[in-house]
Design a protein around this motif. Structure first.
Motif, short mmCIF file in Angstrom:
data_model
loop_
_atom_site.label_atom_id
_atom_site.label_comp_id
_atom_site.label_asym_id
_atom_site.label_seq_id
_atom_site.Cartn_x
_atom_site.Cartn_y
_atom_site.Cartn_z
N GLY A 256 15.80 2.44 6.49
CA GLY A 256 14.54 1.91 7.01
C GLY A 256 12.97 2.14 6.24
O GLY A 256 12.21 2.04 6.84
N THR A 257 13.31 2.65 5.19
CA THR A 257 12.04 3.00 4.13
C THR A 257 12.09 2.13 3.01
O THR A 257 13.12 1.60 2.51
N VAL A 258 10.82 1.88 2.58
CA VAL A 258 10.60 1.03 1.32
C VAL A 258 10.05 1.98 0.31
O VAL A 258 9.52 3.09 0.73
N PRO A 259 10.57 1.68 -1.08
CA PRO A 259 11.08 0.47 -1.55
C PRO A 259 12.46 0.60 -1.45
O PRO A 259 13.09 1.64 -1.44
N VAL A 260 13.38 -0.60 -1.67
CA VAL A 260 14.71 -0.71 -1.48
C VAL A 260 14.77 -1.67 -2.46
O VAL A 260 14.30 -2.72 -2.52
N ILE B 285 19.82 0.46 -4.36
CA ILE B 285 18.83 1.76 -4.80
C ILE B 285 17.73 2.04 -3.61
O ILE B 285 17.05 1.15 -3.65
N GLU B 286 18.08 3.36 -3.11
CA GLU B 286 17.27 3.36 -1.66
C GLU B 286 15.95 4.38 -1.97
O GLU B 286 15.39 4.73 -1.05
N GLN B 287 15.80 4.98 -3.11
CA GLN B 287 14.91 6.07 -3.26
C GLN B 287 13.92 5.33 -4.32
O GLN B 287 14.26 5.10 -5.70
N SER B 288 12.61 5.62 -4.17
CA SER B 288 11.77 5.30 -5.18
C SER B 288 11.92 5.74 -6.69
O SER B 288 11.77 5.11 -7.60
N PHE B 289 12.12 6.95 -6.52
CA PHE B 289 12.49 7.72 -7.88
C PHE B 289 13.55 6.99 -8.76
O PHE B 289 13.33 6.98 -9.86
N ARG C 88 0.63 -1.26 0.01
CA ARG C 88 -0.02 0.21 -0.08
C ARG C 88 0.90 1.46 -0.05
O ARG C 88 0.28 2.27 -0.08
N CYS C 89 2.04 1.34 0.14
CA CYS C 89 2.84 2.46 0.07
C CYS C 89 3.15 3.19 -1.26
O CYS C 89 3.45 2.52 -2.24
N PRO C 90 2.75 4.43 -1.33
CA PRO C 90 2.86 4.93 -2.77
C PRO C 90 4.35 4.96 -3.45
O PRO C 90 4.19 4.86 -4.55
N VAL D 131 6.56 -6.02 6.23
CA VAL D 131 5.78 -5.56 7.06
C VAL D 131 6.35 -4.38 7.79
O VAL D 131 7.42 -4.58 8.47
N LEU D 132 5.77 -3.16 7.77
CA LEU D 132 6.93 -1.83 8.13
C LEU D 132 7.01 -1.98 9.55
O LEU D 132 8.05 -1.67 10.14
N ARG D 133 6.17 -2.62 10.64
CA ARG D 133 6.64 -2.88 11.66
C ARG D 133 7.48 -4.00 12.13
O ARG D 133 7.89 -3.81 13.31
N SER D 134 7.90 -4.80 11.49
CA SER D 134 8.95 -5.61 11.47
C SER D 134 9.78 -5.93 10.19
O SER D 134 9.51 -6.80 9.43
N LYS D 135 10.57 -4.78 9.97
CA LYS D 135 11.39 -4.98 8.60
C LYS D 135 12.41 -5.85 8.94
O LYS D 135 13.23 -6.00 10.10
N PRO D 136 12.58 -6.65 7.78
CA PRO D 136 13.59 -7.60 7.87
C PRO D 136 14.97 -7.12 7.91
O PRO D 136 15.81 -6.00 7.51
N MET E 115 4.72 1.76 -4.48
CA MET E 115 3.70 1.40 -5.79
C MET E 115 4.37 2.10 -7.20
O MET E 115 4.36 1.26 -8.04
N ARG E 116 5.12 3.24 -7.05
CA ARG E 116 5.39 3.96 -8.14
C ARG E 116 6.84 3.05 -8.58
O ARG E 116 6.74 3.03 -9.72
N ALA E 117 7.44 2.41 -7.62
CA ALA E 117 8.63 1.61 -8.08
C ALA E 117 7.96 0.38 -8.93
O ALA E 117 8.69 -0.03 -10.03
N1 LIG Z 1 12.11 9.15 0.00
C1 LIG Z 1 11.52 7.83 0.21
C2 LIG Z 1 10.61 7.64 0.75
C3 LIG Z 1 9.81 6.31 0.93
C4 LIG Z 1 8.78 6.15 2.30
O1 LIG Z 1 8.80 6.87 3.06
N2 LIG Z 1 8.18 4.83 2.64
C5 LIG Z 1 7.48 4.60 3.76
C6 LIG Z 1 6.10 3.86 3.41
S1 LIG Z 1 4.99 4.49 2.31
C7 LIG Z 1 8.10 4.10 4.86
O2 LIG Z 1 8.70 3.14 4.27
N3 LIG Z 1 8.31 4.61 6.15
C8 LIG Z 1 8.92 3.82 7.05
C9 LIG Z 1 8.15 3.34 8.22
O3 LIG Z 1 6.73 3.77 8.11
O4 LIG Z 1 8.51 2.55 9.11
C10 LIG Z 1 11.24 7.12 -1.42
O5 LIG Z 1 11.19 7.83 -2.61
O6 LIG Z 1 11.45 5.77 -1.57
#
Ligand SMILES: N[C@@H](CCC(=O)N[C@@H](CS)C(=O)NCC(=O)O)C(=O)O
Length: 201
Positions: free
Chosen positions: A50-54, A63-67, A11-13, A35-40, A16-18
């Motif tokens: 710690g953000t997705v996507p990676v 590559i750590e940024q969706s764009f 559901r993460c936008p 699952v965001l509350r238990s990241k691998p 999704m764009r990735a």
């Molecule tokens: N700038 C990052 C932003 C990614 C982002 O913020 N993802 C959110 C989910 S939509 C996330 O992983 N947040 C970490 C968390 O909620 O623990 C990108 O473009 O990839």
């Protein structure tokens, strides 16, 4: 053939764009649903932010940024004008979206105030769509932005249905009715270490 690994969350936008870019550009990856509350630990090891996507390439490049994942998938970037539009999406529009969606967490202003802030971007899109941002077919810039507009529309569907943005509405409707949308919203079980990853798309 070795494939990249994509850490994703349905559901993460940003994720999704990735996935949209990967599927639209005909690329394929091994998908690890997070699952965001238990990241691998495997993800945090290569990307401590710690953000997705990676995305982890077969040679270990991360590559750590969706764009940037979109740029990899399309093997190109956007022109300056489109880059600036995406920057307004990721900046002021995303900020307004979060406040509009979770207005109770931002009591300084009313929910309507945050919605009006977001509407500045909707009005800009309304002026640009013909019928897509990329022209006759949706492409890179559309997919970079539409997941966020979908979230904005979903906060108050009744409001959005009669808001003065008919082109945005039409664009979003065509998007959510597309095969590509169905593809990228497929459901995968949480990936656990040792699991064999499904191939996406
Ligand atoms: N700038 C990052 C932003 C990614 C982002 O913020 N993802 C959110 C989910 S939509 C996330 O992983 N947040 C970490 C968390 O909620 O623990 C990108 O473009 O990839």
């Amino acid at each position: 053939m070795l494939q990249p690994i994509l850490y994703s969350f349905r559901r993460c936008p940003y994720a999704m764009r990735a996935r949209l870019a990967i599927a639209d550009a005909g690329q394929s990856v091994l998908l690890r649903e997070v699952v965001l509350r238990s990241k691998p630990a495997e993800m945090l090891e290569v990307s401590p932010k710690g953000t997705v996507p990676v995305m982890v390439m077969p040679d270990g490049v991360v590559i750590e940024q969706s764009f940037e994942i979109m740029e990899w998938a399309y093997e190109e970037s956007l022109d300056e004008t489109s880059l600036a539009l995406v920057a307004r999406n990721d900046g002021p529009f995303k900020q307004a979206l979060d406040r509009y969606k979770y207005a109770d967490r931002y009591p300084e202003f009313s929910q309507q105030h945050y919605r009006e802030q977001g509407e500045e971007f909707l009005a800009e899109l309304e002026g640009l769509l013909s019928p897509n941002l990329s022209g006759a077919d949706m492409g890179f810039v559309d997919y970079a932005i539409v997941p966020f507009v979908r979230q904005f529309a979903g906060v108050d569907e009744d409001w959005f249905a009669s808001a003065p943005y008919p082109r945005v509405r039409d664009w979003l409707t065509r998007f959510v009715n597309s095969e590509l949308f169905e593809t990228v919203m497929g459901k995968y079980p949480q990936w656990l270490a040792g699991d064999r990853e499904p191939i996406f798309p």
